[in-house]
Structure formats: structure tokens, C-alpha cells
Design an enzyme around this catalytic site. Sequence first.
Site, PDB file in Angstrom:
ATOM      1  N   LYS A  14      52.751  36.110  46.727  1.00 34.84           N
ATOM      2  CA  LYS A  14      53.091  37.095  47.762  1.00 34.84           C
ATOM      3  C   LYS A  14      54.257  36.624  48.625  1.00 34.84           C
ATOM      4  O   LYS A  14      55.066  37.423  49.095  1.00 34.84           O
ATOM      5  CB  LYS A  14      51.881  37.410  48.638  1.00 34.84           C
ATOM      6  CG  LYS A  14      51.100  38.603  48.162  1.00 34.84           C
ATOM      7  CD  LYS A  14      50.207  38.393  47.006  1.00 34.84           C
ATOM      8  CE  LYS A  14      50.505  38.892  45.683  1.00 34.84           C
ATOM      9  NZ  LYS A  14      49.530  38.501  44.652  1.00 34.84           N
TER      10      LYS A  14
ATOM     11  N   GLY B 220      52.881  39.922  28.691  1.00 35.10           N
ATOM     12  CA  GLY B 220      51.734  40.424  29.448  1.00 35.10           C
ATOM     13  C   GLY B 220      52.183  41.289  30.615  1.00 35.10           C
ATOM     14  O   GLY B 220      52.830  40.784  31.541  1.00 35.10           O
ATOM     15  N   ALA B 221      51.853  42.596  30.555  1.00 34.13           N
ATOM     16  CA  ALA B 221      52.203  43.502  31.661  1.00 34.13           C
ATOM     17  C   ALA B 221      50.986  43.754  32.538  1.00 34.13           C
ATOM     18  O   ALA B 221      50.714  44.885  32.946  1.00 34.13           O
ATOM     19  CB  ALA B 221      52.761  44.811  31.112  1.00 34.13           C
ATOM     20  N   GLY B 222      50.231  42.690  32.820  1.00 39.42           N
ATOM     21  CA  GLY B 222      49.118  42.799  33.760  1.00 39.42           C
ATOM     22  C   GLY B 222      49.634  42.515  35.162  1.00 39.42           C
ATOM     23  O   GLY B 222      50.846  42.451  35.398  1.00 39.42           O
TER      24      GLY B 222
ATOM     25  N   GLU C 200      54.163  43.730  26.150  1.00 42.30           N
ATOM     26  CA  GLU C 200      52.710  43.881  26.306  1.00 42.30           C
ATOM     27  C   GLU C 200      52.105  44.382  24.992  1.00 42.30           C
ATOM     28  O   GLU C 200      52.610  45.332  24.393  1.00 42.30           O
ATOM     29  CB  GLU C 200      52.418  44.863  27.458  1.00 42.30           C
ATOM     30  CG  GLU C 200      51.019  45.378  27.563  1.00 42.30           C
ATOM     31  CD  GLU C 200      49.958  44.300  27.814  1.00 42.30           C
ATOM     32  OE1 GLU C 200      50.087  43.537  28.787  1.00 42.30           O
ATOM     33  OE2 GLU C 200      48.994  44.235  27.020  1.00 42.30           O
TER      34      GLU C 200
ATOM     35  N   GLY D  77      46.365  36.840  30.780  1.00 39.95           N
ATOM     36  CA  GLY D  77      44.993  36.820  31.284  1.00 39.95           C
ATOM     37  C   GLY D  77      44.535  35.406  31.589  1.00 39.95           C
ATOM     38  O   GLY D  77      45.298  34.446  31.436  1.00 39.95           O
TER      39      GLY D  77
ATOM     40  N   ASP E 192      35.733  33.609  39.708  1.00 37.58           N
ATOM     41  CA  ASP E 192      36.348  33.849  38.391  1.00 37.58           C
ATOM     42  C   ASP E 192      35.512  33.289  37.245  1.00 37.58           C
ATOM     43  O   ASP E 192      35.693  33.699  36.103  1.00 37.58           O
ATOM     44  CB  ASP E 192      37.731  33.177  38.328  1.00 37.58           C
ATOM     45  CG  ASP E 192      38.812  33.993  39.012  1.00 37.58           C
ATOM     46  OD1 ASP E 192      38.468  34.964  39.712  1.00 37.58           O
ATOM     47  OD2 ASP E 192      40.001  33.647  38.855  1.00 37.58           O
TER      48      ASP E 192
ATOM     49  N   ALA F 256      40.307  37.248  44.304  1.00 39.59           N
ATOM     50  CA  ALA F 256      39.912  36.299  45.340  1.00 39.59           C
ATOM     51  C   ALA F 256      38.861  36.904  46.275  1.00 39.59           C
ATOM     52  O   ALA F 256      37.896  36.228  46.652  1.00 39.59           O
ATOM     53  CB  ALA F 256      41.140  35.867  46.128  1.00 39.59           C
TER      54      ALA F 256
ATOM     55  N   HIS G  78      49.687  59.539  64.163  1.00 32.27           N
ATOM     56  CA  HIS G  78      50.955  60.101  63.698  1.00 32.27           C
ATOM     57  C   HIS G  78      52.103  59.357  64.361  1.00 32.27           C
ATOM     58  O   HIS G  78      52.042  59.103  65.557  1.00 32.27           O
ATOM     59  CB  HIS G  78      51.021  61.587  64.056  1.00 32.27           C
ATOM     60  CG  HIS G  78      52.337  62.199  63.723  1.00 32.27           C
ATOM     61  ND1 HIS G  78      52.690  62.512  62.424  1.00 32.27           N
ATOM     62  CD2 HIS G  78      53.414  62.516  64.511  1.00 32.27           C
ATOM     63  CE1 HIS G  78      53.926  63.010  62.431  1.00 32.27           C
ATOM     64  NE2 HIS G  78      54.385  63.023  63.685  1.00 32.27           N
TER      65      HIS G  78
HETATM   66  C1  LIG Z   1      49.707  34.282  39.996  1.00 34.59           C
HETATM   67  C2  LIG Z   1      48.387  34.786  40.487  1.00 34.59           C
HETATM   68  C3  LIG Z   1      48.338  35.722  41.503  1.00 34.59           C
HETATM   69  C4  LIG Z   1      47.128  36.189  41.971  1.00 34.59           C
HETATM   70  N1  LIG Z   1      47.132  37.120  42.965  1.00 34.59           N
HETATM   71  C5  LIG Z   1      45.965  37.584  43.437  1.00 34.59           C
HETATM   72  C6  LIG Z   1      45.938  38.516  44.514  1.00 34.59           C
HETATM   73  O1  LIG Z   1      46.978  38.912  45.033  1.00 34.59           O
HETATM   74  N2  LIG Z   1      44.736  38.926  44.976  1.00 34.59           N
HETATM   75  C7  LIG Z   1      43.560  38.501  44.413  1.00 34.59           C
HETATM   76  O2  LIG Z   1      42.490  38.912  44.869  1.00 34.59           O
HETATM   77  N3  LIG Z   1      43.549  37.616  43.407  1.00 34.59           N
HETATM   78  C8  LIG Z   1      44.720  37.158  42.903  1.00 34.59           C
HETATM   79  N4  LIG Z   1      44.715  36.229  41.902  1.00 34.59           N
HETATM   80  C9  LIG Z   1      43.401  35.791  41.357  1.00 34.59           C
HETATM   81  C10 LIG Z   1      42.765  34.759  42.284  1.00 34.59           C
HETATM   82  O3  LIG Z   1      43.634  33.670  42.425  1.00 34.59           O
HETATM   83  C11 LIG Z   1      41.427  34.326  41.724  1.00 34.59           C
HETATM   84  O4  LIG Z   1      40.614  35.461  41.504  1.00 34.59           O
HETATM   85  C12 LIG Z   1      40.703  33.399  42.693  1.00 34.59           C
HETATM   86  O5  LIG Z   1      41.473  32.257  42.960  1.00 34.59           O
HETATM   87  C13 LIG Z   1      39.344  32.989  42.117  1.00 34.59           C
HETATM   88  O6  LIG Z   1      38.704  32.136  43.013  1.00 34.59           O
HETATM   89  P1  LIG Z   1      37.639  31.073  42.544  1.00 34.59           P
HETATM   90  O7  LIG Z   1      37.165  30.410  43.784  1.00 34.59           O
HETATM   91  O8  LIG Z   1      36.660  31.692  41.653  1.00 34.59           O
HETATM   92  O9  LIG Z   1      38.441  30.026  41.629  1.00 34.59           O
HETATM   93  P2  LIG Z   1      39.800  29.214  41.794  1.00 34.59           P
HETATM   94  O10 LIG Z   1      40.659  29.756  42.865  1.00 34.59           O
HETATM   95  O11 LIG Z   1      40.369  29.128  40.424  1.00 34.59           O
HETATM   96  O12 LIG Z   1      39.322  27.769  42.271  1.00 34.59           O
HETATM   97  C14 LIG Z   1      38.540  26.953  41.477  1.00 34.59           C
HETATM   98  C15 LIG Z   1      38.758  25.510  41.925  1.00 34.59           C
HETATM   99  O13 LIG Z   1      37.802  24.684  41.275  1.00 34.59           O
HETATM  100  C16 LIG Z   1      38.454  23.521  40.756  1.00 34.59           C
HETATM  101  N5  LIG Z   1      37.630  23.027  39.645  1.00 34.59           N
HETATM  102  C17 LIG Z   1      37.466  23.534  38.406  1.00 34.59           C
HETATM  103  N6  LIG Z   1      36.556  22.828  37.710  1.00 34.59           N
HETATM  104  C18 LIG Z   1      36.135  21.827  38.537  1.00 34.59           C
HETATM  105  C19 LIG Z   1      35.190  20.785  38.415  1.00 34.59           C
HETATM  106  N7  LIG Z   1      34.451  20.622  37.319  1.00 34.59           N
HETATM  107  N8  LIG Z   1      35.045  19.941  39.458  1.00 34.59           N
HETATM  108  C20 LIG Z   1      35.760  20.101  40.602  1.00 34.59           C
HETATM  109  N9  LIG Z   1      36.652  21.080  40.782  1.00 34.59           N
HETATM  110  C21 LIG Z   1      36.824  21.956  39.768  1.00 34.59           C
HETATM  111  C22 LIG Z   1      39.818  24.052  40.352  1.00 34.59           C
HETATM  112  O14 LIG Z   1      40.760  23.017  40.204  1.00 34.59           O
HETATM  113  C23 LIG Z   1      40.122  24.957  41.543  1.00 34.59           C
HETATM  114  O15 LIG Z   1      40.649  24.218  42.616  1.00 34.59           O
HETATM  115  C24 LIG Z   1      45.916  35.713  41.423  1.00 34.59           C
HETATM  116  C25 LIG Z   1      45.943  34.750  40.414  1.00 34.59           C
HETATM  117  C26 LIG Z   1      47.158  34.285  39.955  1.00 34.59           C
HETATM  118  C27 LIG Z   1      47.169  33.239  38.887  1.00 34.59           C
END
Ligand SMILES: Cc1cc2nc3c(=O)[nH]c(=O)nc-3n(C[C@H](O)[C@H](O)[C@H](O)COP(=O)(O)OP(=O)(O)OC[C@H]3O[C@@H](n4cnc5c(N)ncnc54)[C@H](O)[C@@H]3O)c2cc1C
Length: 475
Positions: free
Chosen positions: A58, A191-193, A214, A281, A322, A330, A454
Site C-alpha cells: 500500500k 497471475g491476475a489476482g 493469467e 496464489g 492464512d 489480514a 453531502h
Molecule cells: C503482497 C501482498 C499484499 C497483501 N495485501 C493484503 C491487503 O491489502 N489486505 C489483506 O487483508 N491482506 C493482504 N495480504 C494477505 C495478508 O498478508 C495475509 O492474509 C495475512 O498476513 C495472514 O496473516 P497470518 O497471521 O495468518 O499469517 P502471516 O502474516 O503469514 O504470518 C505468519 C508468521 O508466522 C511465521 N511462522 C511460520 N511458521 C512458523 C513456525 N513454525 N514458527 C514460528 N514462526 C512461524 C511466519 O514467518 C510469519 O511471520 C497481502 C499479502 C501479500 C503477499
Amino acid sequence: MSQQFDVVVIGAGPGGYIAAIRAAQLGFSTACIDDFKGRDGKPALGGTCLNVGCIPSKALLQSSEHFHALEHEFAEHGINVQGASFDTAKMAARKDGIVSKLTAGVAFLFKKNKIASLHGLGRLLGRENEKWQIEVRDGDTVETIEATQVIVATGSRPRPLPGIAIDNRQILDNAGALALTETPKRLGVIGAGVIGLEMGSVWARLGTEVSILEAMPTFLAAADQQIAKEALSSLSKGTGLNIRMGVKIGAITQGDSVKVEYEHDGKAQTLEVDKLIVAIGRVPNTEGLGAQSVGLQVDERGFVVVDELCHTNLPNIWAVGDVVRGPMLAHKAMEEGVAVAERIAGQKPHVDFNSIPFVIYTSPEIAWVGKTEEQLKAAGIAYKKGTSTFAANGRALGLGQAKGTVKLLADAQTDRILGMHVIGPMASELVTEGVLALEFKAASEDIARIVHAHPTLSEVVHEAALACDKRALHG
Ligand SMILES: Cc1cc2nc3c(=O)[nH]c(=O)nc-3n(C[C@H](O)[C@H](O)[C@H](O)COP(=O)(O)OP(=O)(O)OC[C@H]3O[C@@H](n4cnc5c(N)ncnc54)[C@H](O)[C@@H]3O)c2cc1C
């Protein structure tokens, strides 16, 4: 004797760090284990979102949008700028500054809430006397901690393209794409996601020739197709993205440039670019977690299997974000994190998966919540729709961003709002009205009877609600 905690969270992304904070607020002794390191090689909290996802993307989108406006929109306001230029390295440094500020903010919140922040890879070892043992490995340093409750929030990583190695020099994943400090002349995106479109937009606005390939035949298949069609046209004509749908990717070769062979409309073609982003993805992170050895159920795609309450098949092990089913967003991860911490405390929170908003931060922005027209048709639900455009909205015209549409879908019998779809300025903010409407089970008449300030962009939402009852005032 190993350290003992009520709650141990594995992963400090938005799902994990929020779960840890909420657990600590509820009075649990809490630890959060995370293995992520920033580009300076130091531990950085916040996961994908803060480090290589939502936040840096962003920041770059905003910088590039300003430059694009300066070049293409300011003259209309009577503002003439000669010799405008941009400094890609400075733009990248600004983005890094924002990331550092926010990751340090998470560290501060951990301290404030007395959460033990442990750097390293967390691995489930087993359970004895109702306590889970978790190994924390940071290089050669290994310790074992114990927890009554465990929340797995290990997130996701980019899905690899079979046979193609990401070197983050020429062939980039999201981390590499967000770390560019020079503007490529030609950029390819597979990828056009959401990620492909956002990353493509950043560089197209700065003058890069961007081609997006895509495999799917339908553009933004998850979005309402009326909005998706408008988006494809806006992004192709306005932003200058060259988007080709329904392609079959062939060989990818590297030399001074990257060559991508692909088939489109039955014809063999080659795309030659300086950098190639692979954004096809994401896959869940469950490797190294010890899932198999403790019997934690993981499905064939690698997701930790959970029920609607985010509980896994094992006692007192939960999973959020995720790494489990549902949209990889997020805010979905954060809400699940809060809900799990509260469930551990015996509360009964609820996350409504039908009212999770989706946003794509292109220009114009695209956002939606609830059902699309296609989904309603497929489910045989009778609906009515109201649409209104930004073309005659005073605020949008003042902003110079009068392109786009708001569409509301409401139940034909009860008038209850079933979906809201927006393409246009600040769609990301406007969609919240739709989220509220869904959560409060509002009718389109409710929105139609609410006073909207407005001149605001939200008046287009108001008009769309009036249009559901065929009484739009400006349409
Ligand atoms: C380029 C990009 C843009 C995005 N933009 C948006 C957006 O605008 N809005 C939105 O809602 N989402 C967006 N997302 C998606 C969003 O980033 C994820 O949905 C979100 O970060 C998921 O959160 P999480 O806590 O599940 O996992 P993550 O943010 O992936 O965090 C997981 C953490 O756990 C750590 N980890 C993994 N395995 C282990 C382990 N065994 N021991 C210790 N640590 C570990 C990882 O290193 C990481 O630090 C975007 C993603 C990308 C790649």
C-alpha cells in the site's frame, strides 16, 4: 524447568500477534514465537502483512499513485509541473520506514501487554499432563516451552510455479517485488489476482510496460462480474496494464532478460521482460510445525483442519489466519485471533464469514462484501439490485476520480442487503457501510433512509440503495 505459559501463539502475523494481545488482555500468561527476519537480518514481528504484504504494497501504491496523478491529473486542476521525476530508491526507503515503524509497534505492544516474544521456529513436540511442549529453535539455540493452549498462526507463503526458481533478482515473489529499488522497463506478472494487479499497478504508474498473464479465463472470478468487467476495462485503459486471460504458460528462460513462452487464443507467443513477478496464489505454512508427529490434522493442500470455532482435531490446539480455510486476508486472520483468545477465556464470540470485506487497491479501487449476482443466481435467491455511478457525484468530480459504480443487492422479498460491490474512489472505505448493513441485517430501505453527508462519495451508496426501490434521485 521449561518456561510455562497459559497460551503460546506460533506466528506473529496479524492472526498471531492479535491473538497474543487479546489473550494477554484477558489475563493469560502469553508467549508468541515467530521466525521472520527483516531485510536487515533482524527479527521482525507482524508476519507477511506488515513485512512483505499489505503494508509495503500500500505504501508503494500510494507513492506511484501520486506520481501518476502529477503526470496525468494535476494539469486538469490548473497545476502545471515541469520536469517531474521520481526517485525509486527513496520511494522504497519510505516504504521500509513505514514497515519498520509498524513492526516496532508490534514489539512495543508485546512489551506493553507483557507477552514473551520468542524468536525462532516453533515446533509442536507433544503433550504431557495437559501441557503442550513446544520447541523454539533459533539457529543452534533450542529451548522447550510449555503451554496449556496453543494457537497456530503460521500464515502462508507464495505458491511456487513448478520448475521455476524464484531468485528475487529477475524472477520475483511478493518479497522480491516489494524490494525493487529500480524501476524496470518491462515487467511481466504471472497471475491476475489481487497481488499481481496491485504490484503491476505500482510499476505501470511509474512508466513500466506491464504485461499480466493469467491462466483463468475469467477476470477476478470471485468478484461480481459486472464490477470485474468494469475493472478490466479501467485497469487496461486507465492504468495501462496489458492483461491477457486464459493463457497457458510454457517454458521460462533467463538470460539478460526473462522470456516467458505462452499460448494465448491457440497461438504460441513469447513475452520478454526485465523482471517477472510470480503471483499465482499462496500456500499455508505447516512444514516444520511438527504437525505430523503430534497428529495435528492437515488437509491435502496443507491447511490445518479446523471447525467453525478454529479448533483443530487436538485438545487445546487452535489455528487461525492464512493457515486455515477461508479467505487469505489480514482482517480475517485478526478476527479469528481475537475470537480464539476469547473462546479460551470461555466467551462466545462469533466471526461471520459472510461479512468479510474484500479489497483490491488498484486505481480505481475494487471492494465488495456479501454475495455477488452470480452467487445469488446460482443459489436461486430472488434479488433486486440498485446501482449508481460516481460520474455525477460532486465529491468524486472534485477529487477528479468520478469513474466507477456502486451496486447493492437486496433480497427481493425481505429487502435485506445481501451484497455490496464497489469500483471507484475509496471503495476500500465505502465498503464498510455494506459490512455494517450485512452485520445488522439492514434492508436497502434502511440505507436509503440514513442521512449521508453531502458532498461525499458515500452518497453514491445512498443512491444505489434508493435505486433498489427504483427511486434514485440523481440517476
Ligand atoms: C503482497 C501482498 C499484499 C497483501 N495485501 C493484503 C491487503 O491489502 N489486505 C489483506 O487483508 N491482506 C493482504 N495480504 C494477505 C495478508 O498478508 C495475509 O492474509 C495475512 O498476513 C495472514 O496473516 P497470518 O497471521 O495468518 O499469517 P502471516 O502474516 O503469514 O504470518 C505468519 C508468521 O508466522 C511465521 N511462522 C511460520 N511458521 C512458523 C513456525 N513454525 N514458527 C514460528 N514462526 C512461524 C511466519 O514467518 C510469519 O511471520 C497481502 C499479502 C501479500 C503477499
